[in-house]
Design an enzyme around this catalytic site. Structure first.
Site, mmCIF file in Angstrom:
data_model
loop_
_atom_site.group_PDB
_atom_site.id
_atom_site.type_symbol
_atom_site.label_atom_id
_atom_site.label_comp_id
_atom_site.label_asym_id
_atom_site.label_seq_id
_atom_site.Cartn_x
_atom_site.Cartn_y
_atom_site.Cartn_z
ATOM 1 N N ARG A 47 26.780 35.248 -12.072
ATOM 2 C CA ARG A 47 25.436 34.763 -12.423
ATOM 3 C C ARG A 47 25.189 33.442 -11.699
ATOM 4 O O ARG A 47 24.100 33.167 -11.225
ATOM 5 C CB ARG A 47 25.294 34.579 -13.949
ATOM 6 N N LYS A 196 7.377 42.277 -2.007
ATOM 7 C CA LYS A 196 6.294 42.598 -1.092
ATOM 8 C C LYS A 196 6.770 42.474 0.362
ATOM 9 O O LYS A 196 7.694 43.153 0.753
ATOM 10 C CB LYS A 196 5.086 41.711 -1.415
HETATM 11 C C1 LIG Z 1 3.599 40.947 -6.965
HETATM 12 C C2 LIG Z 1 3.220 39.534 -6.989
HETATM 13 C C3 LIG Z 1 3.829 38.641 -7.871
HETATM 14 C C4 LIG Z 1 4.852 39.092 -8.899
HETATM 15 O O1 LIG Z 1 6.008 39.538 -8.300
HETATM 16 P P1 LIG Z 1 6.980 40.685 -8.906
HETATM 17 O O2 LIG Z 1 8.014 40.825 -7.871
HETATM 18 O O3 LIG Z 1 6.141 41.910 -9.115
HETATM 19 O O4 LIG Z 1 7.499 40.154 -10.208
HETATM 20 C C5 LIG Z 1 3.453 37.311 -7.797
HETATM 21 N N1 LIG Z 1 2.536 36.881 -6.905
HETATM 22 C C6 LIG Z 1 1.919 37.715 -6.063
HETATM 23 C C7 LIG Z 1 0.914 37.182 -5.101
HETATM 24 C C8 LIG Z 1 2.226 39.062 -6.072
HETATM 25 O O5 LIG Z 1 1.606 39.892 -5.229
#
Ligand SMILES: *Cc1c(COP(=O)(O)O)cnc(C)c1O
Length: 381
Positions: A47, A196
């Protein structure tokens, strides 16, 4: 070194025991110690520290031009960790049009712990200045915003905040460090949903925070270990694999994004286009100045829920799904999907209408993406 070189090599040193060129997935929960109080190479418990995670943390920090990086189990847990730099009684100024999950975390959870939030249009630096109070400790900015692509002047906001000793945090998920480097523009902390563009292949959920301030980095490391919302070794490895091609991928996302936006702007069924690369975008000049390109995110309004449904359900190549930033082109309906947790009146004010459609332009052939949108738009009665 250039961006692509850094992406491939930073944190990706050959494995010290075998020379493996790809950083191994250190799938272990603990590490043998040489003697009492004598861990080998600083690793005690997974961790706290893991070599695969360390590699991705170093990699993304280098890409953003930051000294320290911390990887979390999701973008949301990264955001939650950053918000632990403020405490009860503190005030945070936030972009009024953030990712829906960020809005939900701030307004529904963290506000229960005595942290006060002001949601303002950060694209207007004057509004940011007016919102700053005696107890403001953080300005939290998303630029361009999701999904209506409003751009905040990071240099101007950072100067305002710095003069008052207030940290600026930028969610750089939409641009990736290839297209925008907020630390160079004055921001203190940059975070990503690594789910993303950083990962880019729709096969992992993760988050990363990078920063330069040593004291804040110490605290984030403490939070990461104490709360334990860490990125797993396998997800760390997938993200590392993703960032190796980030430069190439972002070039193509940007190229196709421009073509898709140009197509949509001319289409008779499209009532409004939200894309900072368009000359009609009111912050086009600012976007051009602070970004290296405009990326693959394009939103457009087709006037009604019925029309939006026709397009969303009419697509054959573009996949109807939440998320963004991956090789596959995705299409979504912010009002009922990513931004369903935002109050209807607020959605209206922000332009998140029932007719708004968001496209994450992927890496398929540009002509195929446009042809699919063309036939789907043709389904509008
Ligand atoms: C998807 C997203 C998040 C959250 O991220 P997760 O990986 O889904 O927890 C935060 N900010 C933006 C701009 C996003 O597109």
């Amino acid at each position: 070194m250039g961006f692509a070189t850094t992406a491939i090599h930073a944190g990706n040193e050959p494995d010290p025991t075998t020379g493996a060129v790809s950083v191994p997935i250190y799938q272990t929960s603990t590490y043998a110690q040489e003697g009492l109080g004598k861990p080998r190479g600083g690793f005690e418990y997974a961790r706290t520290q893991n070599p695969t995670r360390l590699a991705v943390e170093r990699n993304v920090a280098a890409l953003e031009g930051a000294r320290f990086g911390f990887a979390f189990a999701s973008g949301m847990s990264a955001i939650d960790a950053v918000l632990r730099l403020v405490k009860a009684g503190d005030h945070v100024v936030v972009s009024d049009n953030t990712y829906g999950g960020t809005y939900r975390l701030f307004s529904r959870i963290l506000s229960n712990y005595g942290i006060e939030f002001s949601f303002v249009d950060t694209s207007d630096s004057g509004e940011v200045e007016r919102a700053l109070k005696e107890n403001t400790r953080m300005v939290y900015v998303e630029t361009p915003t999701n999904p209506v692509m409003t751009v905040t002047d990071l240099t101007a906001v950072s100067e305002l905040a710095r003069a008052r000793g207030v940290r600026v945090v930028c969610d750089n998920t939409f641009m990736s460090p290839y297209l925008q480097r907020p630390i160079e523009l004055g921001a203190d902390i940059v975070l990503h949903s690594a789910t993303k563009y950083l990962n880019g292949h729709s096969d992992s959920v993760g988050g990363v925070v990078v920063l330069n301030d040593e004291q804040d980095a110490e605290w984030l490391k403490f939070v990461q270990n104490s709360v334990g919302a860490i990125l797993s070794p396998f997800d760390s490895w997938l993200t590392l694999r993703g960032t190796k091609t980030l430069a190439l991928r972002m070039e193509q996302h940007d190229k196709s994004g421009r073509a898709v936006a140009a197509f949509l702007e001319e289409h008779p069924k499209v009532e409004k286009l939200y894309y900072p690369g368009s000359l009609s975008h009111k912050q086009h000049e600012l976007a051009k100045r602070q970004q290296r390109g405009f990326g693959g995110m394009v939103s457009f309004d087709v006037g009604s829920l019925e029309n939006a449904r026709a397009v969303l359900e009419g697509c054959r190549l573009l996949t109807l799904a939440e998320s963004l930033g991956a090789v596959e082109s995705l299409i979504s309906h912010p009002a009922t999907m990513t931004h369903a947790s935002v109050l209807p009146a607020t959605r209206q004010r922000l332009g998140i209408t029932d007719g708004l459609v968001r496209v994450s332009v992927g890496l398929e052939d540009t002509d195929d993406i446009i042809a699919d949108l063309d036939q789907a738009l043709g389904k509008i009665k």
